[in-house]
Write a protein that holds these residues in place. Structure first.
Motif, PDB file in Angstrom:
ATOM      1  N   LYS A 274      -5.367  -7.199 -10.054  1.00 25.89           N
ATOM      2  CA  LYS A 274      -5.050  -8.129  -8.957  1.00 25.89           C
ATOM      3  C   LYS A 274      -5.471  -9.555  -9.287  1.00 25.89           C
ATOM      4  CE  LYS A 274      -5.045  -4.824  -5.129  1.00 25.89           C
ATOM      5  NZ  LYS A 274      -5.553  -4.511  -3.790  1.00 25.89           N
ATOM      6  N   THR A 275      -5.356  -9.930 -10.556  1.00 25.86           N
ATOM      7  CA  THR A 275      -5.636 -11.301 -10.954  1.00 25.86           C
ATOM      8  C   THR A 275      -4.337 -12.102 -10.948  1.00 25.86           C
ATOM      9  OG1 THR A 275      -5.345 -10.680 -13.270  1.00 25.86           O
ATOM     10  CG2 THR A 275      -7.582 -10.621 -12.394  1.00 25.86           C
ATOM     11  N   GLY A 276      -4.460 -13.388 -11.198  1.00 25.22           N
ATOM     12  CA  GLY A 276      -3.259 -14.213 -11.314  1.00 25.22           C
ATOM     13  C   GLY A 276      -2.625 -14.520  -9.968  1.00 25.22           C
ATOM     14  N   ASN A 277      -1.331 -14.655  -9.990  1.00 29.18           N
ATOM     15  CA  ASN A 277      -0.570 -15.137  -8.837  1.00 29.18           C
ATOM     16  C   ASN A 277      -0.326 -13.999  -7.843  1.00 29.18           C
ATOM     17  OD1 ASN A 277       1.705 -16.070  -7.163  1.00 29.18           O
ATOM     18  ND2 ASN A 277       1.702 -17.815  -8.556  1.00 29.18           N
ATOM     19  N   GLY A 278      -1.028 -14.028  -6.726  1.00 25.81           N
ATOM     20  CA  GLY A 278      -0.909 -12.967  -5.726  1.00 25.81           C
ATOM     21  C   GLY A 278       0.427 -12.952  -5.019  1.00 25.81           C
ATOM     22  N   HIS A 279       1.033 -14.131  -4.821  1.00 26.45           N
ATOM     23  CA  HIS A 279       2.328 -14.187  -4.147  1.00 26.45           C
ATOM     24  C   HIS A 279       3.400 -13.523  -4.997  1.00 26.45           C
ATOM     25  CE1 HIS A 279       5.743 -16.812  -2.286  1.00 26.45           C
ATOM     26  NE2 HIS A 279       5.750 -15.593  -1.812  1.00 26.45           N
ATOM     27  N   ALA A 280       3.418 -13.837  -6.297  1.00 24.44           N
ATOM     28  CA  ALA A 280       4.400 -13.206  -7.188  1.00 24.44           C
ATOM     29  C   ALA A 280       4.171 -11.698  -7.262  1.00 24.44           C
ATOM     30  CB  ALA A 280       4.309 -13.819  -8.577  1.00 24.44           C
ATOM     31  N   ARG A 281       2.909 -11.284  -7.261  1.00 21.26           N
ATOM     32  CA  ARG A 281       2.616  -9.849  -7.309  1.00 21.26           C
ATOM     33  C   ARG A 281       3.143  -9.136  -6.064  1.00 21.26           C
ATOM     34  NH1 ARG A 281      -2.246 -10.342  -8.237  1.00 21.26           N
ATOM     35  NH2 ARG A 281      -3.146 -10.203  -6.167  1.00 21.26           N
ATOM     36  N   ARG A 282       2.962  -9.723  -4.903  1.00 21.58           N
ATOM     37  CA  ARG A 282       3.455  -9.100  -3.674  1.00 21.58           C
ATOM     38  C   ARG A 282       4.975  -8.983  -3.682  1.00 21.58           C
ATOM     39  NH1 ARG A 282       5.789 -10.299   0.900  1.00 21.58           N
ATOM     40  NH2 ARG A 282       5.908 -12.518   0.422  1.00 21.58           N
ATOM     41  N   LEU A 283       5.650 -10.017  -4.166  1.00 22.41           N
ATOM     42  CA  LEU A 283       7.109  -9.980  -4.212  1.00 22.41           C
ATOM     43  C   LEU A 283       7.602  -8.874  -5.139  1.00 22.41           C
ATOM     44  CD1 LEU A 283       7.849 -13.805  -4.396  1.00 22.41           C
ATOM     45  CD2 LEU A 283       8.219 -12.318  -2.428  1.00 22.41           C
ATOM     46  N   LEU A 284       6.958  -8.717  -6.288  1.00 23.34           N
ATOM     47  CA  LEU A 284       7.369  -7.681  -7.229  1.00 23.34           C
ATOM     48  C   LEU A 284       7.116  -6.287  -6.674  1.00 23.34           C
ATOM     49  CD1 LEU A 284       6.040  -9.340 -10.498  1.00 23.34           C
ATOM     50  CD2 LEU A 284       8.439  -8.901  -9.954  1.00 23.34           C
ATOM     51  N   VAL A 285       5.995  -6.102  -5.980  1.00 26.41           N
ATOM     52  CA  VAL A 285       5.685  -4.792  -5.398  1.00 26.41           C
ATOM     53  C   VAL A 285       6.694  -4.442  -4.313  1.00 26.41           C
ATOM     54  CG1 VAL A 285       3.980  -3.534  -4.028  1.00 26.41           C
ATOM     55  CG2 VAL A 285       3.231  -4.868  -5.993  1.00 26.41           C
ATOM     56  N   GLU A 286       7.050  -5.413  -3.489  1.00 20.36           N
ATOM     57  CA  GLU A 286       8.050  -5.153  -2.449  1.00 20.36           C
ATOM     58  C   GLU A 286       9.421  -4.868  -3.058  1.00 20.36           C
ATOM     59  OE1 GLU A 286       8.125  -8.310   0.362  1.00 20.36           O
ATOM     60  OE2 GLU A 286       6.210  -7.758   1.298  1.00 20.36           O
ATOM     61  N   ALA A 287       9.778  -5.607  -4.103  1.00 23.22           N
ATOM     62  CA  ALA A 287      11.082  -5.391  -4.736  1.00 23.22           C
ATOM     63  C   ALA A 287      11.150  -4.033  -5.414  1.00 23.22           C
ATOM     64  CB  ALA A 287      11.357  -6.499  -5.751  1.00 23.22           C
TER      65      ALA A 287
END
Length: 360
Positions: A274-287
């Motif tokens: 859960k490092t780095g860009n949290g917004h991009a991570r959330r978008l990828l998980v939802e996609a």
């Protein structure tokens, strides 16, 4: 290699700046407490023996100072705070010591820089993050409204909530007592206002996605399931320079790789970093959840494919098939869906990278 004569470290805060400079020829250390303002910082740096290289940590003050230093002909490095090395025995932390530490790391070439966006890219990123904040505000406003009704024994059970049908049902609700009704009206008004603000931001993002430097990238990313215009634009501006990564390393950047604690013959993997860009991570998980159902090319996907090149369409189709097959194998092995989805999101990041670095 570090080639400038003087290395300058700046510990930048909103109302003060601590500066430290090391002259590589004489070894002399210059320190100064500066007021905020790029012009004042530049005036002090210009008094130092040149040529000069400057480093400061990325933070809430943004990249305006970096652009001002670069425009003045100086090499500027914006350091990644999480990558800065610090001795384990160093128990004293002050702004002045931090500035000296930055200057020494710069001279040793031990600074990991961040990717600095252009002014237009930073503005687009601010727009995306404003929309993200609005999404969170809307979710909280809806929760407050639904829980207010729940306390009065009113529960909507006629289909999915927050649809037009649900909105008509909300307009018919009347609570007993003037105080309760006033609270309901206030919460409902907040939901409508935040929703209207979110819709305005959506239209602004869609306009930029259709006619900006990000348009070709957004259209290529749209060839993958779960990556709509809003998601593709957000990934484009949040990650910025995709060429910094490879298909394997981008998962680490967004914090989707397992943590690891290994020593000798022992190797233990834990939850994702859960490092780095949290917004991009959330978008990828939802996609990634969109790849679980059976894959077929519907009208929406076909419409997005028509805006992309033939190579991007072929690559997107291959990625969609591969990710769905991974989902099927995970389900056959009885993997927990949440864990499987993280693995799919990590691979999806790699497919997004392959489309992002593709030539049109």
């Amino acid at each position: 290699m570090f080639t400038e004569r003087t290395s300058v470290g700046l510990d930048v805060h909103a109302r003060s700046v601590a500066g430290a400079a090391i002259d590589g020829v004489t070894g002399e250390l210059f320190q100064k407490k500066l007021p905020p303002g790029n012009d004042r910082i530049l005036d002090w740096v210009r008094t130092l023996p040149g040529p000069v290289a400057v480093v400061y940590e990325a933070g809430p003050t943004g990249f305006g100072l970096h652009r001002a230093l670069t425009a003045a002909g100086m090499r500027s490095v914006v350091a990644a705070p999480s990558k800065l090395q610090r001795p384990s025995g160093d128990r004293v932390k002050t702004d002045a010591r931090d500035a000296v530490h930055l200057a020494r790391l710069l001279r040793l070439d031990e600074v990991t820089p961040v990717s600095v966006p252009t002014a237009d890219q930073e503005a687009a990123r601010d727009l995306v993050r404003a929309r993200e904040d609005c999404r969170g505000d809307l979710m909280r406003a809806r929760h407050r409204l639904s829980k207010l009704l729940l306390r009065h024994g009113i529960v909507y059970d006629d289909g999915q909530a927050w649809t037009n049908k649900h909105d008509r049902w909300l307009l018919q609700q009347h609570l007993a007592g003037a105080a309760a009704q006033a609270a309901f009206d206030a919460e409902y008004e907040t939901v409508l206002q935040v929703k209207a603000r979110r819709d305005r931001l959506d239209r602004a993002i869609e306009g930029l996605a259709a006619d900006s430097e990000f348009t070709p990238l957004v259209r290529r990313l749209g060839c993958l399931r779960g990556v709509s215009t809003l998601t593709g634009f957000a990934l484009a501006v949040e990650i910025g320079d995709w060429t910094r990564f490879t298909g394997n390393s981008i998962g680490s950047f967004v914090g989707l790789v397992p943590s690891e604690f290994s020593s000798g013959q022992s190797r233990t993997q834990g939850p994702i970093t859960k490092t780095g860009n949290g917004h991009a991570r959330r978008l990828l998980v939802e996609a990634a959840w969109h790849h679980r159902p059976r894959y077929h090319v519907g009208a929406v996907m076909q419409g997005r494919w028509e805006q992309a090149s033939a190579a991007a369409r072929a690559r997107g189709d291959l990625g969609n098939r591969r990710l769905h097959e991974r989902w099927v194998r995970f389900l056959e092995r009885r993997k927990r869906p949440t864990i499987a989805n993280i693995a799919i999101a990590r691979e999806l990041a790699g497919w997004c990278w392959s489309l992002a670095v593709m030539d049109d």
